[in-house]
Design an enzyme around this catalytic site. Structure first.
Site, PDB file in Angstrom:
ATOM      1  N   VAL A  50      42.742  40.026  48.107  1.00 31.13           N
ATOM      2  CA  VAL A  50      44.149  39.786  48.487  1.00 31.13           C
ATOM      3  C   VAL A  50      44.406  40.031  49.973  1.00 31.13           C
ATOM      4  O   VAL A  50      45.445  39.627  50.497  1.00 31.13           O
ATOM      5  CB  VAL A  50      45.146  40.626  47.636  1.00 31.13           C
ATOM      6  CG1 VAL A  50      45.131  40.184  46.188  1.00 31.13           C
ATOM      7  CG2 VAL A  50      44.899  42.120  47.780  1.00 31.13           C
ATOM      8  N   SER A 128      54.169  53.103  42.668  1.00 28.89           N
ATOM      9  CA  SER A 128      53.701  54.377  42.105  1.00 28.89           C
ATOM     10  C   SER A 128      54.815  55.398  42.293  1.00 28.89           C
ATOM     11  O   SER A 128      55.541  55.339  43.296  1.00 28.89           O
ATOM     12  CB  SER A 128      52.454  54.849  42.847  1.00 28.89           C
ATOM     13  OG  SER A 128      52.212  56.225  42.573  1.00 28.89           O
ATOM     14  N   TYR A 141      48.284  56.112  50.600  1.00 31.95           N
ATOM     15  CA  TYR A 141      48.678  55.480  49.322  1.00 31.95           C
ATOM     16  C   TYR A 141      50.199  55.550  49.134  1.00 31.95           C
ATOM     17  O   TYR A 141      50.854  54.541  48.810  1.00 31.95           O
ATOM     18  CB  TYR A 141      47.953  56.203  48.187  1.00 31.95           C
ATOM     19  CG  TYR A 141      48.183  55.636  46.809  1.00 31.95           C
ATOM     20  CD1 TYR A 141      47.513  54.490  46.394  1.00 31.95           C
ATOM     21  CD2 TYR A 141      49.051  56.250  45.916  1.00 31.95           C
ATOM     22  CE1 TYR A 141      47.707  53.974  45.114  1.00 31.95           C
ATOM     23  CE2 TYR A 141      49.256  55.739  44.640  1.00 31.95           C
ATOM     24  CZ  TYR A 141      48.580  54.601  44.239  1.00 31.95           C
ATOM     25  OH  TYR A 141      48.783  54.098  42.976  1.00 31.95           O
ATOM     26  N   ALA A 142      50.782  56.746  49.363  1.00 31.94           N
ATOM     27  CA  ALA A 142      52.225  56.900  49.169  1.00 31.94           C
ATOM     28  C   ALA A 142      52.995  55.998  50.130  1.00 31.94           C
ATOM     29  O   ALA A 142      54.002  55.380  49.748  1.00 31.94           O
ATOM     30  CB  ALA A 142      52.631  58.359  49.356  1.00 31.94           C
ATOM     31  N   ALA A 143      52.512  55.900  51.390  1.00 29.85           N
ATOM     32  CA  ALA A 143      53.189  55.031  52.359  1.00 29.85           C
ATOM     33  C   ALA A 143      53.100  53.571  51.923  1.00 29.85           C
ATOM     34  O   ALA A 143      54.073  52.812  52.033  1.00 29.85           O
ATOM     35  CB  ALA A 143      52.575  55.220  53.745  1.00 29.85           C
ATOM     36  N   SER A 144      51.938  53.174  51.396  1.00 29.08           N
ATOM     37  CA  SER A 144      51.793  51.772  50.961  1.00 29.08           C
ATOM     38  C   SER A 144      52.737  51.464  49.808  1.00 29.08           C
ATOM     39  O   SER A 144      53.335  50.392  49.738  1.00 29.08           O
ATOM     40  CB  SER A 144      50.345  51.473  50.566  1.00 29.08           C
ATOM     41  OG  SER A 144      49.994  52.082  49.321  1.00 29.08           O
TER      42      SER A 144
HETATM   43  P1  NAP Z   1      42.034  49.668  38.665  1.00 30.90           P
HETATM   44  O1  NAP Z   1      41.604  49.803  37.243  1.00 30.90           O
HETATM   45  O2  NAP Z   1      41.159  50.170  39.759  1.00 30.90           O
HETATM   46  O3  NAP Z   1      42.424  48.146  38.912  1.00 30.90           O
HETATM   47  C1  NAP Z   1      42.753  47.655  40.183  1.00 30.90           C
HETATM   48  C2  NAP Z   1      42.083  46.307  40.350  1.00 30.90           C
HETATM   49  O4  NAP Z   1      42.494  45.765  41.639  1.00 30.90           O
HETATM   50  C3  NAP Z   1      40.542  46.418  40.369  1.00 30.90           C
HETATM   51  O5  NAP Z   1      39.952  45.395  39.614  1.00 30.90           O
HETATM   52  C4  NAP Z   1      40.270  46.277  41.850  1.00 30.90           C
HETATM   53  O6  NAP Z   1      38.969  45.843  42.162  1.00 30.90           O
HETATM   54  C5  NAP Z   1      41.312  45.259  42.241  1.00 30.90           C
HETATM   55  N1  NAP Z   1      41.410  45.183  43.700  1.00 30.90           N
HETATM   56  C6  NAP Z   1      41.311  46.211  44.569  1.00 30.90           C
HETATM   57  N2  NAP Z   1      41.379  45.753  45.816  1.00 30.90           N
HETATM   58  C7  NAP Z   1      41.491  44.415  45.735  1.00 30.90           C
HETATM   59  C8  NAP Z   1      41.562  43.376  46.697  1.00 30.90           C
HETATM   60  N3  NAP Z   1      41.504  43.640  48.017  1.00 30.90           N
HETATM   61  N4  NAP Z   1      41.685  42.101  46.270  1.00 30.90           N
HETATM   62  C9  NAP Z   1      41.715  41.822  44.951  1.00 30.90           C
HETATM   63  N5  NAP Z   1      41.619  42.750  43.993  1.00 30.90           N
HETATM   64  C10 NAP Z   1      41.508  44.029  44.383  1.00 30.90           C
HETATM   65  O7  NAP Z   1      43.420  50.434  38.897  1.00 30.90           O
HETATM   66  P2  NAP Z   1      44.729  50.566  37.980  1.00 30.90           P
HETATM   67  O8  NAP Z   1      44.873  51.989  37.623  1.00 30.90           O
HETATM   68  O9  NAP Z   1      44.758  49.518  36.915  1.00 30.90           O
HETATM   69  O10 NAP Z   1      45.828  50.248  39.071  1.00 30.90           O
HETATM   70  C11 NAP Z   1      46.573  49.029  39.107  1.00 30.90           C
HETATM   71  C12 NAP Z   1      47.771  49.237  40.025  1.00 30.90           C
HETATM   72  O11 NAP Z   1      48.584  50.286  39.490  1.00 30.90           O
HETATM   73  C13 NAP Z   1      47.399  49.690  41.432  1.00 30.90           C
HETATM   74  O12 NAP Z   1      48.230  49.072  42.368  1.00 30.90           O
HETATM   75  C14 NAP Z   1      47.654  51.182  41.406  1.00 30.90           C
HETATM   76  O13 NAP Z   1      47.951  51.689  42.689  1.00 30.90           O
HETATM   77  C15 NAP Z   1      48.852  51.254  40.484  1.00 30.90           C
HETATM   78  N6  NAP Z   1      49.042  52.561  39.857  1.00 30.90           N
HETATM   79  C16 NAP Z   1      48.110  53.089  39.018  1.00 30.90           C
HETATM   80  C17 NAP Z   1      48.337  54.330  38.445  1.00 30.90           C
HETATM   81  C18 NAP Z   1      47.356  54.967  37.506  1.00 30.90           C
HETATM   82  O14 NAP Z   1      47.578  56.137  37.139  1.00 30.90           O
HETATM   83  N7  NAP Z   1      46.317  54.288  37.077  1.00 30.90           N
HETATM   84  C19 NAP Z   1      49.505  55.042  38.753  1.00 30.90           C
HETATM   85  C20 NAP Z   1      50.432  54.488  39.614  1.00 30.90           C
HETATM   86  C21 NAP Z   1      50.189  53.226  40.166  1.00 30.90           C
HETATM   87  P3  NAP Z   1      37.887  47.001  42.570  1.00 30.90           P
HETATM   88  O15 NAP Z   1      37.555  47.697  41.280  1.00 30.90           O
HETATM   89  O16 NAP Z   1      36.753  46.207  43.153  1.00 30.90           O
HETATM   90  O17 NAP Z   1      38.554  47.902  43.588  1.00 30.90           O
END
Ligand code: NAP
Length: 237
Positions: A50, A128, A141-144
Site C-alpha cells: 500500500v 486503534s 503507531y499511535a501517531a499513525s
Molecule cells: P496482521 O494479522 O499483521 O494483518 C495485517 C496485514 O496487513 C498483514 O497481512 C500484513 O502483511 C499486511 N500489511 C502490512 N503492511 C502492508 C503493506 N505495506 N501493504 C500491504 N499489506 C500490508 O494484523 P491485524 O492484527 O489483523 O491488524 C489489522 C489492522 O488492525 C492493523 O491496521 C492494526 O494496526 C489494527 N489493529 C489491530 C489490533 C490488534 O490487537 N490486533 C488492535 C488495534 C488495531 P505482513 O504480515 O507482511 O506485515
C-alpha cells in the site's frame, strides 16, 4: 449488482475476517503484500504494497474497470515497530507512518473518483484505541492511528455532498498474528483492564465494519467507534 469492496491487509487477522464478513453483502477484492491461502473468501486477491502509490493506482483501476466502479474501501493494512521514543530509529517511525497512514490515503485517493460516483460510498479505516489514548513504546503507531482520525474526518466533510460516509473503527486487543508476539503477562494485564474481560476477536471488528458499510448506517459519518470491550473506559472497580 452487489457493491464492490476493497479491503487492505486482507491476507491476515482482522483484514481476512473483514473479507469473510463483507462477502455476504459485496463483491470483495483483497489487497495485501502477502499472498493469501487457497481458501481465502475474497473474490479476487492482489499482491500489492500500500505504500507503493503507483502500484496501488494500477490495482484500483483494474478493479474499477472489471466491476464498473468501487463502492467501499476498508483499510486494515498495518504494522507495528514498537520502541520507546528515545530509542526509536528514523526508519521505524517512517515505516509505520508510511504503511498505516500514507498507505490508507494512497488507497482512498486512488479510489476517490469511483467512490464519489457510487450511490453508497463507504470508507472505513481500522485505527486503534492507542491512537486515542497513546501507547507506551508506540509513538509511531499511535501517531499513525490518530492521523487516520484526522484524515477520516476531513474526508467525511469533503465527501458528504456525494453521500460517501467515512468512519474509523478503533479496536482494542484483538487475537491476531499482530498480538501473538505480545508477552502473556502483558496480555493478561490488558484483559484485566478490559471491563468485558476478554480479548476481542476479528469477528467483533468485522461486525462493526459491516454495520458502517451497510445502508442502515447512511447517516453516520466522521465517527470513531471503539471495539475494545470497554478498555477505554478503564478497569471495572
Ligand atoms: P496482521 O494479522 O499483521 O494483518 C495485517 C496485514 O496487513 C498483514 O497481512 C500484513 O502483511 C499486511 N500489511 C502490512 N503492511 C502492508 C503493506 N505495506 N501493504 C500491504 N499489506 C500490508 O494484523 P491485524 O492484527 O489483523 O491488524 C489489522 C489492522 O488492525 C492493523 O491496521 C492494526 O494496526 C489494527 N489493529 C489491530 C489490533 C490488534 O490487537 N490486533 C488492535 C488495534 C488495531 P505482513 O504480515 O507482511 O506485515
Amino acid at each position: 449488482m452487489r457493491p464492490t469492496a476493497v479491503v487492505t491487509g486482507a491476507a491476515s487477522g482482522i483484514g481476512r475476517e473483514l473479507v469473510a464478513a463483507l462477502q455476504h453483502d459485496a463483491w470483495v477484492a483483497g489487497l495485501d503484500r502477502d499472498p493469501v491461502d487457497d481458501d481465502s473468501p475474497a473474490a479476487v486477491h492482489f499482491r500489492v504494497d500500500v505504500t507503493d502509490r503507483n502500484a496501488v493506482g494500477d490495482v484500483i483501476d483494474k478493479i474499477a474497470d472489471e466491476r464498473g466502479g468501487i463502492d467501499w474501501v476498508i483499510c486494515a493494512a498495518g504494522i507495528i515497530r514498537d520502541r520507546v521514543s528515545w530509542k526509536m530509529e528514523g526508519d521505524e517511525w517512517d515505516d509505520v507512518i508510511q504503511v498505516n497512514l500514507t498507505g490508507a490515503f494512497n488507497v482512498v485517493r486512488a479510489s476517490l473518483a469511483m467512490l464519489r460516483r457510487s450511490r453508497a460510498g463507504r470508507v472505513v479505516f481500522i485505527g486503534s484505541i492507542n491512537g486515542t489514548r497513546g501507547g507506551f513504546g508506540q509513538a509511531n503507531y499511535a501517531a499513525s492511528k490518530a492521523g487516520l482520525v484526522g484524515l477520516a474526518r476531513s474526508l467525511a466533510l469533503e465527501l458528504a455532498r456525494d453521500g460517501v460516509t467515512v468512519n474509523v473503527v478503533t479496536p482494542g486487543f484483538i487475537e491476531t498474528p499482530m498480538t501473538r508476539s505480545i508477552p502473556r503477562e502483558a496480555l493478561q494485564r490488558a484483559i484485566a483492564r478490559t471491563p468485558l474481560g476478554r480479548m476481542g476477536l476479528p469477528e467483533d471488528v468485522a461486525a462493526a465494519v459491516r454495520f458502517l458499510c451497510s445502508e442502515e448506517s447512511g447517516f453516520v459519518t466522521g465517527v470513531v467507534l471503539p471495539v475494545d470491550g470497554g478498555q477505554l473506559l478503564g478497569a471495572t472497580p
